[in-house]
Design a protein around this motif. Structure first.
Motif, PDB file in Angstrom:
ATOM      1  N   LEU A  85       0.855  -1.171   0.000  1.00  0.00           N
ATOM      2  CA  LEU A  85       0.000   0.000   0.000  1.00  0.00           C
ATOM      3  C   LEU A  85       0.903   1.237   0.000  1.00  0.00           C
ATOM      4  CD1 LEU A  85      -3.043   0.543   0.021  1.00  0.00           C
ATOM      5  CD2 LEU A  85      -2.788   1.139   2.403  1.00  0.00           C
ATOM      6  N   ALA A  86       0.613   2.178  -0.878  1.00  0.00           N
ATOM      7  CA  ALA A  86       1.455   3.365  -1.041  1.00  0.00           C
ATOM      8  C   ALA A  86       0.580   4.598  -1.197  1.00  0.00           C
ATOM      9  CB  ALA A  86       2.351   3.197  -2.270  1.00  0.00           C
ATOM     10  N   TRP A  87       1.175   5.752  -0.998  1.00  0.00           N
ATOM     11  CA  TRP A  87       0.443   7.001  -1.203  1.00  0.00           C
ATOM     12  C   TRP A  87       1.175   7.852  -2.233  1.00  0.00           C
ATOM     13  CZ3 TRP A  87       2.652   5.716   3.503  1.00  0.00           C
ATOM     14  CH2 TRP A  87       3.799   6.415   3.840  1.00  0.00           C
ATOM     15  N   THR A  88       0.425   8.752  -2.821  1.00  0.00           N
ATOM     16  CA  THR A  88       0.953   9.615  -3.870  1.00  0.00           C
ATOM     17  C   THR A  88       1.792  10.731  -3.271  1.00  0.00           C
ATOM     18  OG1 THR A  88      -0.925   9.109  -5.266  1.00  0.00           O
ATOM     19  CG2 THR A  88       0.266  11.142  -5.768  1.00  0.00           C
ATOM     20  N   THR A  89       2.968  10.940  -3.854  1.00  0.00           N
ATOM     21  CA  THR A  89       3.810  12.066  -3.439  1.00  0.00           C
ATOM     22  C   THR A  89       3.784  13.181  -4.478  1.00  0.00           C
ATOM     23  OG1 THR A  89       5.762  10.982  -4.374  1.00  0.00           O
ATOM     24  CG2 THR A  89       5.335  10.647  -2.012  1.00  0.00           C
ATOM     25  N   SER A  90       3.557  12.820  -5.747  1.00  0.00           N
ATOM     26  CA  SER A  90       3.369  13.825  -6.796  1.00  0.00           C
ATOM     27  C   SER A  90       2.650  13.174  -7.979  1.00  0.00           C
ATOM     28  CB  SER A  90       4.698  14.437  -7.250  1.00  0.00           C
ATOM     29  OG  SER A  90       5.479  13.498  -7.946  1.00  0.00           O
ATOM     30  N   MET A  91       1.989  14.034  -8.753  1.00  0.00           N
ATOM     31  CA  MET A  91       1.227  13.520  -9.882  1.00  0.00           C
ATOM     32  C   MET A  91       1.196  14.579 -10.973  1.00  0.00           C
ATOM     33  SD  MET A  91      -2.677  11.962  -9.909  1.00  0.00           S
ATOM     34  CE  MET A  91      -3.061  12.844  -8.451  1.00  0.00           C
ATOM     35  N   HIS A  92       1.302  14.118 -12.215  1.00  0.00           N
ATOM     36  CA  HIS A  92       1.185  15.003 -13.370  1.00  0.00           C
ATOM     37  C   HIS A  92       0.164  14.372 -14.315  1.00  0.00           C
ATOM     38  CE1 HIS A  92       2.391  18.001 -16.289  1.00  0.00           C
ATOM     39  NE2 HIS A  92       2.235  17.050 -17.194  1.00  0.00           N
ATOM     40  N   VAL A  93      -0.850  15.148 -14.683  1.00  0.00           N
ATOM     41  CA  VAL A  93      -1.911  14.634 -15.540  1.00  0.00           C
ATOM     42  C   VAL A  93      -2.020  15.497 -16.795  1.00  0.00           C
ATOM     43  CG1 VAL A  93      -4.362  14.049 -15.689  1.00  0.00           C
ATOM     44  CG2 VAL A  93      -3.160  13.807 -13.497  1.00  0.00           C
ATOM     45  N   ASN A  94      -1.946  14.842 -17.956  1.00  0.00           N
ATOM     46  CA  ASN A  94      -2.152  15.519 -19.237  1.00  0.00           C
ATOM     47  C   ASN A  94      -3.557  15.203 -19.730  1.00  0.00           C
ATOM     48  OD1 ASN A  94       0.482  16.687 -19.734  1.00  0.00           O
ATOM     49  ND2 ASN A  94       1.200  14.580 -19.947  1.00  0.00           N
ATOM     50  N   PHE A  95      -4.372  16.237 -19.878  1.00  0.00           N
ATOM     51  CA  PHE A  95      -5.740  16.112 -20.383  1.00  0.00           C
ATOM     52  C   PHE A  95      -5.681  16.378 -21.887  1.00  0.00           C
ATOM     53  CE2 PHE A  95      -5.789  17.568 -16.014  1.00  0.00           C
ATOM     54  CZ  PHE A  95      -6.706  16.718 -15.409  1.00  0.00           C
ATOM     55  N   LEU A  96      -5.795  15.325 -22.696  1.00  0.00           N
ATOM     56  CA  LEU A  96      -5.592  15.444 -24.136  1.00  0.00           C
ATOM     57  C   LEU A  96      -6.887  15.597 -24.921  1.00  0.00           C
ATOM     58  CD1 LEU A  96      -2.873  12.669 -24.302  1.00  0.00           C
ATOM     59  CD2 LEU A  96      -2.514  15.139 -24.162  1.00  0.00           C
ATOM     60  N   LYS A  97      -7.917  14.868 -24.522  1.00  0.00           N
ATOM     61  CA  LYS A  97      -9.228  14.930 -25.177  1.00  0.00           C
ATOM     62  C   LYS A  97     -10.303  14.697 -24.122  1.00  0.00           C
ATOM     63  CE  LYS A  97      -7.655  13.168 -29.624  1.00  0.00           C
ATOM     64  NZ  LYS A  97      -7.812  12.181 -30.670  1.00  0.00           N
ATOM     65  N   SER A 138       4.023   9.502  -8.859  1.00  0.00           N
ATOM     66  CA  SER A 138       5.138   9.068  -8.010  1.00  0.00           C
ATOM     67  C   SER A 138       4.561   8.749  -6.645  1.00  0.00           C
ATOM     68  CB  SER A 138       6.181  10.175  -7.879  1.00  0.00           C
ATOM     69  OG  SER A 138       6.736  10.471  -9.142  1.00  0.00           O
ATOM     70  N   MET A 139       5.054   7.667  -6.041  1.00  0.00           N
ATOM     71  CA  MET A 139       4.472   7.192  -4.795  1.00  0.00           C
ATOM     72  C   MET A 139       5.548   6.848  -3.770  1.00  0.00           C
ATOM     73  SD  MET A 139       1.734   4.709  -6.652  1.00  0.00           S
ATOM     74  CE  MET A 139       0.458   4.752  -5.428  1.00  0.00           C
ATOM     75  N   GLN A 140       5.092   6.670  -2.535  1.00  0.00           N
ATOM     76  CA  GLN A 140       5.937   6.199  -1.453  1.00  0.00           C
ATOM     77  C   GLN A 140       5.224   5.029  -0.798  1.00  0.00           C
ATOM     78  OE1 GLN A 140       9.122   7.106  -0.167  1.00  0.00           O
ATOM     79  NE2 GLN A 140       8.728   5.185   0.904  1.00  0.00           N
ATOM     80  N   ALA A 141       5.877   3.869  -0.750  1.00  0.00           N
ATOM     81  CA  ALA A 141       5.284   2.706  -0.100  1.00  0.00           C
ATOM     82  C   ALA A 141       5.283   2.910   1.410  1.00  0.00           C
ATOM     83  CB  ALA A 141       6.061   1.448  -0.456  1.00  0.00           C
ATOM     84  N   GLY A 142       4.142   2.612   2.005  1.00  0.00           N
ATOM     85  CA  GLY A 142       4.021   2.717   3.464  1.00  0.00           C
ATOM     86  C   GLY A 142       4.756   1.575   4.144  1.00  0.00           C
TER      87      GLY A 142
END
Length: 164
Positions: A85-97, A138-142
């Protein structure tokens, strides 16, 4: 092709949905889709865009899309034999359509980097196979306590490999 662990993770998610139906991910994501292909850090889901997922012009809302990318990255990671189980440390989302109300879409998440700081990618496509969204998480495992808490909720030991 599904892995044994992946199929067990799907059962754990089913248990979670039944026992915690009021959680954000169960109520807003898992109850609305069909999950498939859990294996080696991969997870796929498909669903039809409904009005609860849309903005004022009946296009899937960016906040909902971001939640999908985040959730699928996390659960795909635990489908990996060494996933935790991990939590998000950063995220980048490209909305293309855009995806509009009534369209059937699929989301697939898979690893770009494994380990205790995994990087996952999630892709959302329409029925024609066009990429609508591409997200990198990007995530970090608990550790310890987090894994034990997750085991109690899911009735599944996500950290089982580290104990062998």
């Amino acid at each position: 092709m599904s892995s044994t662990r992946g199929l067990r993770v799907l059962k754990a998610i089913e248990h979670y949905v039944k026992t915690k139906p009021d959680r954000f991910d169960t109520m807003n994501i898992f109850n609305k889709m069909e999950l498939s292909s859990p294996s080696n850090g991969h997870l796929r889901g498909s669903f039809t865009v409904d009005s609860s997922m849309c903005n004022c012009v009946n296009a899937m809302h960016g906040g909902y899309i971001t939640a999908l990318v985040d959730t699928f990255a996390a659960y795909a990671y635990v489908c990996d034999e060494k996933g935790k189980l991990a939590w998000t440390t950063s995220m980048h989302v490209n909305f293309l359509k855009s995806a509009l109300k009534g369209e059937k879409v699929t989301i697939e998440a898979y690893p770009l980097k494994s380990g205790n700081q995994p990087v996952m990618e999630a892709i959302i496509r329409n029925e024609a196979g066009n990429v609508l969204v591409k997200g990198t998480v990007s995530m970090q495992a608990g550790q310890g306590t987090i894994q034990e808490m997750a085991k109690a909720v899911f009735q599944f030991d996500f950290d089982e490999k580290s104990k062998l």
